[in-house]
Design a protein around this motif. Sequence first.
Motif, PDB file in Angstrom:
ATOM      1  N   LEU A 129      46.376  52.278  44.120  1.00  0.00           N
ATOM      2  CA  LEU A 129      45.882  51.786  42.833  1.00  0.00           C
ATOM      3  C   LEU A 129      44.972  50.577  43.035  1.00  0.00           C
ATOM      4  N   LEU A 130      45.371  49.655  43.898  1.00  0.00           N
ATOM      5  CA  LEU A 130      44.544  48.466  44.116  1.00  0.00           C
ATOM      6  C   LEU A 130      43.211  48.813  44.754  1.00  0.00           C
ATOM      7  N   ALA A 131      43.163  49.869  45.555  1.00  0.00           N
ATOM      8  CA  ALA A 131      41.888  50.312  46.122  1.00  0.00           C
ATOM      9  C   ALA A 131      40.952  50.761  45.000  1.00  0.00           C
ATOM     10  N   TYR A 132      41.485  51.450  44.013  1.00  0.00           N
ATOM     11  CA  TYR A 132      40.666  51.858  42.863  1.00  0.00           C
ATOM     12  C   TYR A 132      40.208  50.640  42.061  1.00  0.00           C
ATOM     13  N   VAL A 133      41.104  49.681  41.855  1.00  0.00           N
ATOM     14  CA  VAL A 133      40.736  48.458  41.122  1.00  0.00           C
ATOM     15  C   VAL A 133      39.624  47.719  41.874  1.00  0.00           C
ATOM     16  N   GLU A 134      39.765  47.608  43.182  1.00  0.00           N
ATOM     17  CA  GLU A 134      38.735  46.938  43.977  1.00  0.00           C
ATOM     18  C   GLU A 134      37.410  47.697  43.926  1.00  0.00           C
ATOM     19  N   ALA A 135      37.484  49.020  43.705  1.00  0.00           N
ATOM     20  CA  ALA A 135      36.270  49.852  43.626  1.00  0.00           C
ATOM     21  C   ALA A 135      35.669  49.881  42.224  1.00  0.00           C
ATOM     22  N   GLY A 136      36.324  49.211  41.272  1.00  0.00           N
ATOM     23  CA  GLY A 136      35.725  49.116  39.952  1.00  0.00           C
ATOM     24  C   GLY A 136      36.534  49.603  38.772  1.00  0.00           C
ATOM     25  N   VAL A 137      37.709  50.201  38.995  1.00  0.00           N
ATOM     26  CA  VAL A 137      38.556  50.565  37.855  1.00  0.00           C
ATOM     27  C   VAL A 137      39.015  49.264  37.200  1.00  0.00           C
ATOM     28  N   PRO A 138      38.853  49.127  35.885  1.00  0.00           N
ATOM     29  CA  PRO A 138      39.248  47.878  35.220  1.00  0.00           C
ATOM     30  C   PRO A 138      40.737  47.583  35.395  1.00  0.00           C
ATOM     31  N   VAL A 139      41.059  46.362  35.797  1.00  0.00           N
ATOM     32  CA  VAL A 139      42.449  45.978  35.980  1.00  0.00           C
ATOM     33  C   VAL A 139      43.188  45.992  34.645  1.00  0.00           C
ATOM     34  N   GLY A 140      42.446  45.891  33.536  1.00  0.00           N
ATOM     35  CA  GLY A 140      43.043  45.916  32.204  1.00  0.00           C
ATOM     36  C   GLY A 140      42.992  47.276  31.527  1.00  0.00           C
TER      37      GLY A 140
ATOM     38  N   LEU B 287      47.957  48.987  33.086  1.00  0.00           N
ATOM     39  CA  LEU B 287      48.496  49.339  34.397  1.00  0.00           C
ATOM     40  C   LEU B 287      49.661  48.413  34.744  1.00  0.00           C
ATOM     41  N   LEU B 288      49.508  47.118  34.427  1.00  0.00           N
ATOM     42  CA  LEU B 288      50.564  46.153  34.707  1.00  0.00           C
ATOM     43  C   LEU B 288      51.810  46.461  33.888  1.00  0.00           C
ATOM     44  N   MET B 289      51.652  46.811  32.615  1.00  0.00           N
ATOM     45  CA  MET B 289      52.803  47.157  31.770  1.00  0.00           C
ATOM     46  C   MET B 289      53.559  48.333  32.370  1.00  0.00           C
ATOM     47  N   LEU B 290      52.847  49.363  32.780  1.00  0.00           N
ATOM     48  CA  LEU B 290      53.501  50.545  33.342  1.00  0.00           C
ATOM     49  C   LEU B 290      54.210  50.210  34.649  1.00  0.00           C
TER      50      LEU B 290
ATOM     51  N   LEU C  69      48.660  43.199  40.812  1.00  0.00           N
ATOM     52  CA  LEU C  69      47.814  43.349  39.623  1.00  0.00           C
ATOM     53  C   LEU C  69      47.589  41.989  38.956  1.00  0.00           C
ATOM     54  N   ALA C  70      48.643  41.181  38.878  1.00  0.00           N
ATOM     55  CA  ALA C  70      48.496  39.830  38.314  1.00  0.00           C
ATOM     56  C   ALA C  70      47.520  39.019  39.167  1.00  0.00           C
ATOM     57  N   ASP C  71      47.642  39.123  40.474  1.00  0.00           N
ATOM     58  CA  ASP C  71      46.732  38.414  41.379  1.00  0.00           C
ATOM     59  C   ASP C  71      45.285  38.889  41.204  1.00  0.00           C
ATOM     60  N   ALA C  72      45.123  40.165  40.820  1.00  0.00           N
ATOM     61  CA  ALA C  72      43.788  40.737  40.627  1.00  0.00           C
ATOM     62  C   ALA C  72      43.221  40.432  39.245  1.00  0.00           C
ATOM     63  N   GLY C  73      43.981  39.681  38.435  1.00  0.00           N
ATOM     64  CA  GLY C  73      43.466  39.257  37.140  1.00  0.00           C
ATOM     65  C   GLY C  73      44.010  39.986  35.933  1.00  0.00           C
ATOM     66  N   ALA C  74      45.026  40.831  36.122  1.00  0.00           N
ATOM     67  CA  ALA C  74      45.621  41.514  34.971  1.00  0.00           C
ATOM     68  C   ALA C  74      46.248  40.487  34.034  1.00  0.00           C
TER      69      ALA C  74
END
Length: 126
Positions: A29-40, A49-52, A65-70
């Motif tokens: 999941l974090l690889a996708y976030v780093e590639a541009g999937v919105p963390v929110g 994503l963080l809630m789930l 996810l929190a560290d990535a800005g969620a």
Amino acid sequence: MGSSEPDPEVVELAHQMFDLAREGETDRLLAYVEAGVPVGLTDPSGNTLLMLAAYHGHADLVQRLADAGADVNQLNDQGQSPLAGAIFKGEDLVVSILVGAGADPDVGTPSARVAAAMFGRESLLS
């Protein structure tokens, strides 16, 4: 002009992201976030994503996810916070991570503080 219908491939990718969050697939999941999937990114019910990840007890993913800005305080469409969900599910480590990341125990309906009182778990928030 584009269609008002979402691209089925984008919809499928979003579904995959929510599944990765539910399953605790942190690195994928974090690889996708780093590639541009919105963390929110939110599902049709407003769950991030963080809630789930929080609701399903994936502490490492919640932290990353929190560290990535969620937003640890983003409510879903029912007014529920990730912190209240983690308390409801008895995910003590997730609760600790969310509190450490600045989660507000007084947001949402019911708030995490109210949920903790309902389940006799107030000590998690102190």
